[in-house]
Design a protein around this motif. Structure first.
Motif, mmCIF file in Angstrom:
data_model
loop_
_atom_site.group_PDB
_atom_site.id
_atom_site.type_symbol
_atom_site.label_atom_id
_atom_site.label_comp_id
_atom_site.label_asym_id
_atom_site.label_seq_id
_atom_site.Cartn_x
_atom_site.Cartn_y
_atom_site.Cartn_z
ATOM 1 N N TRP A 359 62.529 24.458 49.756
ATOM 2 C CA TRP A 359 63.674 24.689 50.420
ATOM 3 C C TRP A 359 64.907 24.165 49.937
ATOM 4 C CZ3 TRP A 359 65.512 27.737 53.862
ATOM 5 C CH2 TRP A 359 66.689 27.587 54.621
ATOM 6 N N VAL A 363 68.445 25.546 48.777
ATOM 7 C CA VAL A 363 69.494 25.423 49.472
ATOM 8 C C VAL A 363 70.642 24.617 48.321
ATOM 9 C CG1 VAL A 363 70.543 23.596 50.893
ATOM 10 C CG2 VAL A 363 68.680 24.874 51.680
ATOM 11 N N THR A 364 70.071 23.755 47.414
ATOM 12 C CA THR A 364 71.141 23.004 46.606
ATOM 13 C C THR A 364 71.636 24.049 45.408
ATOM 14 O OG1 THR A 364 69.104 22.291 45.248
ATOM 15 C CG2 THR A 364 70.058 20.932 46.774
ATOM 16 N N HIS A 366 71.796 27.574 45.815
ATOM 17 C CA HIS A 366 72.805 28.506 46.577
ATOM 18 C C HIS A 366 73.623 27.839 47.614
ATOM 19 C CE1 HIS A 366 70.607 31.852 44.986
ATOM 20 N NE2 HIS A 366 69.428 31.349 45.243
ATOM 21 N N ARG A 367 74.121 26.483 47.168
ATOM 22 C CA ARG A 367 74.964 25.843 48.143
ATOM 23 C C ARG A 367 76.272 26.315 48.855
ATOM 24 N NH1 ARG A 367 74.595 23.445 43.054
ATOM 25 N NH2 ARG A 367 76.578 23.458 41.854
ATOM 26 N N VAL A 370 75.122 28.899 51.243
ATOM 27 C CA VAL A 370 74.552 28.463 52.489
ATOM 28 C C VAL A 370 75.656 27.790 53.348
ATOM 29 C CG1 VAL A 370 73.185 26.192 53.010
ATOM 30 C CG2 VAL A 370 72.316 28.030 51.570
ATOM 31 N N GLY A 374 76.192 29.066 57.190
ATOM 32 C CA GLY A 374 76.034 28.149 58.149
ATOM 33 C C GLY A 374 77.113 27.461 58.855
ATOM 34 N N VAL A 676 69.614 22.989 61.065
ATOM 35 C CA VAL A 676 70.676 23.632 60.412
ATOM 36 C C VAL A 676 71.519 22.781 60.037
ATOM 37 C CG1 VAL A 676 72.555 25.458 60.919
ATOM 38 C CG2 VAL A 676 70.595 25.373 62.326
ATOM 39 N N THR A 680 69.768 21.539 56.145
ATOM 40 C CA THR A 680 70.140 22.769 55.436
ATOM 41 C C THR A 680 71.753 22.545 54.809
ATOM 42 O OG1 THR A 680 69.155 24.258 56.890
ATOM 43 C CG2 THR A 680 70.978 25.306 55.548
ATOM 44 N N LEU A 681 72.788 22.296 55.826
ATOM 45 C CA LEU A 681 74.067 22.006 55.465
ATOM 46 C C LEU A 681 74.190 20.717 54.688
ATOM 47 C CD1 LEU A 681 76.254 23.255 58.461
ATOM 48 C CD2 LEU A 681 75.175 24.487 56.405
ATOM 49 N N ALA A 684 72.962 21.060 50.863
ATOM 50 C CA ALA A 684 74.047 21.633 50.046
ATOM 51 C C ALA A 684 75.213 20.834 49.939
ATOM 52 C CB ALA A 684 74.405 22.876 51.047
#
Length: 720
Positions: A359, A363-364, A366-367, A370, A374, A676, A680-681, A684
């Motif tokens: 993961w 995420v990194t 496709h930062r 994302v 987000g 999230v 996730t953020l 990123a």
């Protein structure tokens, strides 16, 4: 700090019996104190500095007989009958006689005298005034009040009880136990060990037990709102389990790395314990900061919850390593207790095959995408928050089966919804002569004001200088139109009189409370964000990491408020979670949720980013540190968030609308922030910033103390 906590962890490990005995003595002592020294909780609401409160205090002086609590008994006649016929009058007389026999009764007002008989003659309201505040009445008095009218019910009449005395208190039930069981299941899955899971839950239960017992012990000298213990329990359970989880998880990692158990425990408290201290500090800052609202019951709720969190931190730092000493290598799954198997598992911990690593890589890589998706997604979910309305809860939002709600509905049917929350207009003059003239003018103006259903004749104080007028709005207590009416009376009626005209009553006090809380929100946000920014800057020695954490929290709180408004105010999916009646959000829910969620959001920020910082300080590149730190922390943060969500969700099943909305909002907020924003953020953004994430001006670096949260000195032998 890492060195000090390392020594504390090793000391607690080696003196496990002393640590356990100390906490048992503390728990027992506080339990005895709670049983012998506790006092009653309060449902009263004081909002110092507001017009409604000043007028209410004045009424207590001018009308001492009406200064106590009150209740109403609503009688509805059977089909085809009225309350004005012989049977109805006999039933009303019997109800009044029962009320007169209650202790501490000042007056029982007949419906015919107060004009509280509906036009069709089917509903009558008997008012009961007490000499003491409701909180000071004996429990038996409240039970006896709610039992009045049993004979009338047997004769076919409907009898419901309302008013201050009929309000229930939020209670802890079996649903909270279900939340703990779900949390235990999450821990078993996370650790693969019943011993580790049970030890973690036991640590949290001892901490929250000590915190709640201490709270009840203090309740004998400090007045607490009825919701205070529930909030403290809710938060104490959640953070207690999470903090113990974080230390236990790092201890297991150290054992897998081949450390001796005492060294593993010391290192766990020295590194993970540092994160616990900072995470707990942010929660405490946020809760103590609630005092800026200037409302006593909000401040005491915040301080009580903060004290419970402080106990949870102390228990995690001392009792966790002590229990780890008792558990030994049994905190590991049976198959990993062999050193060779442990090393193999440790080598595989950062494997690209693990979901956390995959993961983080996704995420990194496709930062930018994302971040855009987000932020836009959370922004859309935040839109309903722009229309948020707030008010204090009234009986109209109670479950349909409660006597308070049935009384509310009967009063609405017979007299209009505004009769459930009449406004009290107080006219103060310098002499009886000027009072009479001003009261007549004010009465005429009130009757002509749009939104006023009825104005009762004035009641004059014994001094002859104060008059009381009861104004019945055409809308309910929590309706925004009632708020507009209060402002209109204050602006257009009070402003044109030579006497002092004030608006009070429970409805007006609630409106003033909402306004005062709304005014305090920006100051509160600036306070906790500013203090926590400094705290995070000290911890991470960075400017951009605290800034990112703060912006992420704003996304979290906006989304949470948006979803809460959509469900509780707009009514979306409200039936699914048992909302009795959609309406405005409880006025103190936003500021309480901001305080709690900010602390919890910083928990996850600390848990994840401290490990990234640790990897970066020990030589990894910025991207490697982000991926590796996330991989090591993802499982723990996922478990921590799942535990928080399960604990908070359990409170959604409470019948109390305030507790329900608080539990729902916190569960949603934790889910959004953990999965999230933080998981996730954050990776990123960290990937996008690269080395710049850890930028700190040289002049500031020289001023800030080096707290060594990464435990660098521990790795180089500095613990000696």
């Amino acid at each position: 700090m890492a060195t000090l906590l390392y020594r504390l962890g090793r000391g607690s490990f080696h003196h496990r019996w002393l640590v356990l005995a100390t906490w048992m003595v503390v728990l027992t002592g506080l339990g005895i104190g709670a049983a012998t020294l506790s006092g009653p909780s309060t449902t009263s609401l004081r909002i110092p500095g507001t017009e409604a409160q000043r007028a209410s205090d004045s009424l207590s002086t001018q009308f001492p007989a009406a200064a106590g609590g009150s209740g109403i008994i609503v009688l509805a006649a059977p089909a085809g009958e009225t309350v004005t016929d012989a049977r109805g009058q006999a039933a009303i007389a019997a109800v009044a006689a029962e009320a007169h026999r209650l202790p501490d009764v000042a007056a029982v007002l007949d419906p015919a005298q107060t004009g509280q008989v509906s036009r069709d003659g089917t509903i009558a309201v008997t008012q009961v005034q007490f000499t003491k505040a409701v909180d000071q009445l004996a429990a038996g008095t409240k039970d006896a009040f709610n039992a009045i009218g049993a004979t009338a019910q047997q004769q076919g009449f409907t009898v419901s009880h309302g008013g201050d005395i009929a309000r229930g208190q939020p209670a802890v039930g079996s649903t909270e136990g279900i939340g703990v069981l779900v949390a235990t299941l999450v821990l078993v899955i996370t650790f693969g060990s019943l011993v580790a899971a049970g030890m973690t839950v036991l640590t949290a239960l001892i901490g929250v037990g000590a915190g709640i017992a201490g709270l009840f012990t203090l309740s004998g000298v400090v007045s607490f709102n009825t919701a205070t213990p529930v909030l403290a329990l809710m938060l104490g359970l959640a953070v207690g389990i999470d903090y113990s989880l974080f230390i236990t998880s790092r201890h297991r990692h150290n054992l897998l790395g081949g450390m001796e158990p005492d060294e593993a425990a010391g290192r766990a408290v020295g590194t993970a314990g540092t994160a616990v201290v900072f995470a707990g500090a942010t929660v405490i800052i946020a809760l103590v900061g609630l005092s800026v609202a200037g409302i006593e019951f909000i401040a005491t709720m915040g301080l009580a919850a903060a004290a419970t969190v402080l106990v949870a931190v102390l228990v995690a730092l001392t009792l966790s390593p002590a229990l780890l000493a008792f558990a030994g290598r049994r905190v590991l799954p049976r198959k990993l207790r062999d050193p060779d198997a442990a090393r193999t598992a440790l080598d595989a911990e950062g494997s690209p095959r693990l979901w956390g690593h995959r993961w983080a890589e996704l995420v990194t890589h496709h930062r930018a995408v994302v971040l855009v998706i987000g932020v836009l997604g959370l922004g859309v979910l935040s839109v309903p928050a722009l229309s948020m309305q707030t008010s204090l809860p009234d009986a109209g939002h109670s479950p349909a089966h409660t006597t308070a709600r049935m009384a509310y509905d009967l009063v609405t049917k017979g007299f209009g919804e505004g009769s459930n929350g009449p406004l009290v207009v107080v006219v103060d003059a310098t002499s009886p002569a000027t009072l009479s003239a001003n009261t007549a003018t004010v009465t005429k103006q009130l009757a002509a004001t749009p939104g006023v259903l009825m104005v009762t004749p004035p009641t004059v104080s014994p001094s002859g200088t104060t008059a009381l007028l009861k104004v019945v709005p055409s809308t309910g207590p929590s309706d925004p139109k009632t708020t507009d009416l209060v402002h209109t009376i204050r602006r257009e009626v009070a402003g044109t009189s030579s006497a002092v005209v004030s608006v009070t009553g429970l409805t007006a006090i609630g409106i003033d409370a909402s306004q005062k809380l709304n005014d305090a929100l920006p100051i509160y946000l600036l306070l906790i964000i500013g203090l926590s920014f400094v705290l995070l800057m000290l911890m991470f020695r960075s400017v951009l990491v605290p800034l990112k954490a703060t912006l992420g929290f704003l996304l979290t709180i906006g989304t949470t408020f948006g979803i809460v408004v959509a469900v509780f105010q707009w009514g979306w999916l409200s039936a699914a979670i048992g909302i009795a009646r959609p309406g405005p959000v409880t006025s103190f829910t936003p500021i309480m949720m901001i305080g709690i969620l900010f602390g919890l959001a910083m928990d996850y920020e600390v848990f994840l980013v401290s490990r990234m910082r640790e990897e970066y300080v020990h030589g990894a590149s910025a991207r490697e540190a982000t991926v590796s730190g996330f991989s090591h922390g993802a499982r723990v943060v996922t478990a921590a968030a799942a535990i928080m969500i399960s604990i908070f969700t359990a409170f959604v099943f409470s019948e109390d609308s305030t507790i329900k909305s608080m539990g729902f909002g916190l569960a949603i907020g934790v889910a959004v922030d953990a999965f999230v924003v933080r998981m996730t953020l954050v990776p990123a953004v960290m990937s996008l910033l690269a080395d710049r994430a850890w930028w700190l001006p040289h002049w500031l670096a020289r001023l800030l103390p080096d707290l060594d949260i990464e435990g660098k000195r521990l790795r180089t032998g500095g613990q000696e």
